[in-house]
Design a protein around this motif. Structure first.
Motif, PDB file in Angstrom:
ATOM      1  N   LEU A 152     -31.916  -3.019   6.430  1.00  0.00           N
ATOM      2  CA  LEU A 152     -31.344  -4.129   6.761  1.00  0.00           C
ATOM      3  C   LEU A 152     -31.710  -5.308   5.831  1.00  0.00           C
ATOM      4  O   LEU A 152     -33.009  -5.646   5.864  1.00  0.00           O
ATOM      5  N   ASN A 200     -31.061  -9.318   4.093  1.00  0.00           N
ATOM      6  CA  ASN A 200     -30.133 -10.755   4.239  1.00  0.00           C
ATOM      7  C   ASN A 200     -29.216 -10.781   3.362  1.00  0.00           C
ATOM      8  O   ASN A 200     -29.454 -11.704   2.320  1.00  0.00           O
ATOM      9  N   HIS A 237     -22.999  -9.066   5.851  1.00  0.00           N
ATOM     10  CA  HIS A 237     -22.676  -7.753   6.376  1.00  0.00           C
ATOM     11  C   HIS A 237     -21.351  -7.524   6.923  1.00  0.00           C
ATOM     12  O   HIS A 237     -20.804  -8.514   7.167  1.00  0.00           O
ATOM     13  N   PHE A 262     -25.164  -0.418   6.508  1.00  0.00           N
ATOM     14  CA  PHE A 262     -26.530  -0.998   5.431  1.00  0.00           C
ATOM     15  C   PHE A 262     -26.242  -0.686   4.255  1.00  0.00           C
ATOM     16  O   PHE A 262     -26.397  -1.484   3.400  1.00  0.00           O
TER      17      PHE A 262
END
Lengths: 394, 394
Positions: free
Chosen positions: B134, B136, B139, B198
């Protein structure tokens, strides 16, 4: 132990443990609808009893555990232990086994997050279960969302319910309900055991609600990693006083204002104003709703407090401004929570009287009492079902 | 027992159980990243060993269970049992406890559905874990979808990954990958332990893939409730022969063609043609991909078979038509699956040789071997990561 603090509140069935243990159970057991597909246990009967089973051939003692109260199980010659819970309230209940002292979930059940851990739940058929049933109606979507929150300085995770037709109408904008969970629950609860999507899908199919978006965040995660509620009294029991002072909600308040609402407004087709934004929650989430809504009357027009206190007139500093801004204060409780003899919640005062006071002052206020339920999901499912049709209509 | 049929295949770590049990474990234990937040156990060390713990003060014997192979645990004076698994492959592994014979999940772990039950999993740090971390980055969304399928005559349930920006570009249409799971897994696997979202988010952020939609259905549920695979051999072990004849996939084939694809094309902004549709899956899902794609060359242009066989040239009746329609055949295995000494899968033949045969016949074909992994999620995470960049580019 912090995970135990609210266990007696959030685990359900808390008021019924003692009743009806004398008679033979009705012999109409059926596998619970919540079971792992194909599993015959746990079973429920028409009295709301639960019969669970686990194979543990070498165990000396296996017990059936609900809310930390343990009931005996007996072993057959094949090493299967079977035991019953006394009649439970209709709706959803968390339970587990204690196998020679090891507290574990039932591998046959439905796994949910609740009371601070992954647990098994079982569904007791309810007279009104139709309102949260999966039906052949247009369905919304429950969307799992990851995003980085600058205010929180943390990865955030939420579920967003978008109503049926959201993708088909790319110019339509929707109001939003921010729907909070209780202590030791998390962002999965409303979507799983709370049945929020099915409740909404069915209400929308019946034409009873103005379609809106629901945002289900983790309202325990605050601006700092490792945030834990503080100020719990030394005995570990709940502090009285309408919840005020029991927790520090400022972390979540900052996250909600700085991260959650801006992210949702930027990434979903919301109507991004106070008149089209609601805040509600159960138990700790009701206390958060109370604290945050009163501090931000310019942000939310609809307030829902489920089993989490109410609002007293003397908390409102400018009644004229409050009445102008707030279109609804909805307060609900399970009937068993309101019975002083059974009261287990952390909330003092008389919510009915407080609501009556608000009404007398001219606030649009609704009090809902869920029949024959306690501090448990059936109360909150029903509360959402009663609350939703009142939103965004005035 | 049907839930056991593929356990040895689908539960991971199956090749490594026996090695490296002689030395003392490296003393650099850390809580696994997959734990329930705040839980100190299970722990992993730099050798990939797993140390788990459970409190069971009255138990006589507690064991740590992986793939049905049990390892001893020892009790301390506080009633906590602690035990180690030998070094495991990097990535995700399912495990549990046997408490005086009761097989239960670890309440401290991460709960997933796998090998026919709700289980605990533990994440072993991997040298390449960055690709499924995961981060930044923008998404996508993992959307939980309920719908009624007329062909199936059943409620259907799937998860749909929509790439970042899907909602912001309401006129943009996307290709679709239908991504299948293995036997005794379900529609939650790719989104949870498979890390599909992800993997895609990171590949998209790096500009390595053409953004596409992924549909993750329950490919065990067929046209009839109670559908179970049939044709398993009497000894309960896997039948050889590239999987063909082992299962009856016609139920899911009808559902995919009659319900799933039409629903997705009607409710998501897909490019609804053969050139923009891919089919892939692992293990049983790879066998389904093989069977369904070959029978419907007019529906899928890209084929991905992960640990589930391959395609032999003699299965292709019209090679010219096949080469015109099929833009890619991707076949992958974990390296340990390819070692004849360790082979545990139900697949005979030589997938590398079959792929070489397809290449020689002029088919665009890619063979991927996941280093140092077996029939387990790390193989399939890597397979998706290798497969996705090849899609919808020619």
């Amino acid at each position: 132990m912090k995970t135990k603090l609210f266990s007696a509140l959030i685990l359900s069935a808390n008021c019924l443990i003692a009743r009806a243990q004398t008679n033979q159970p009705a012999d109409d057991w059926k596998p619970a609808t919540s079971n792992l597909p194909g599993q015959q246990y746990p079973q429920v009967n028409s009295e709301g009893r639960v019969r669970a089973r686990i194979q543990a051939p070498q165990a000396q003692n296996v017990q059936l555990d609900i809310s930390g109260i343990k009931f005996p199980m007996t072993k057959d010659t094949n090493g299967f232990w079977t035991g019953d819970l006394p009649p439970q309230d209709q709706g959803n209940h968390y339970y587990g086994f204690a196998v020679d002292g090891a507290e574990v979930p039932d591998p046959n059940g439905s796994f949910i997050f609740g009371s601070g851990a992954w647990r098994t739940d079982v569904e007791i058929p309810a007279s009104d279960q139709d309102f949260y049933a999966l039906k052949n109606v247009p369905h919304g979507q429950l969307r799992e969302i990851h995003y980085f929150g600058k205010t929180s300085n943390a990865d955030r995770h939420c579920f967003v319910y978008t109503p049926p037709g959201y993708d088909k109408n790319p110019n339509k904008r929707y109001p939003v309900l921010y729907l909070l969970h209780g202590y030791n629950e998390n962002e999965t609860g409303w979507g799983h055991q709370g049945r929020a999507s099915f409740i909404m899908d069915n209400l929308i199919a019946e034409g009873k609600v103005t379609p809106f978006i629901i945002v289900m965040e983790n309202n325990s995660i605050a601006t700092r990693p490792g945030f834990v509620p503080r100020g719990a009294p030394p005995d570990g029991g709940p502090r009285r006083g309408n919840g005020r002072g029991m927790f520090d909600f400022s972390g979540f308040e900052h996250a909600l204002m700085g991260d959650v609402i801006p992210f949702i407004d930027a990434n979903f087709r919301t109507i991004a104003d106070q008149r089209h934004r609601a805040l509600a929650g159960f138990s700790m989430g009701g206390m958060q709703t109370h604290a945050i809504a009163l501090a931000h009357l310019d942000r939310f027009a609809y307030i829902g407090i489920f089993s989490g206190g109410s609002i007293a007139t003397n908390e409102i500093t400018d009644m004229a401004a409050f009445k102008k801004k707030i279109k609804l204060v909805f307060v609900s409780y399970g009937s068993r929570e309101l019975d002083p003899a059974n009261r287990r919640g952390p909330f003092t005062g008389d919510p009915k009287a407080e609501v009556a006071g608000l009404k007398a002052a001219g606030v649009h206020c609704v009090f809902y009492e869920s029949p024959n339920t306690a501090h448990e999901w059936q109360t909150w499912r029903r509360s959402l079902h009663e609350f939703a049709p009142l939103l965004f209509k005035n």
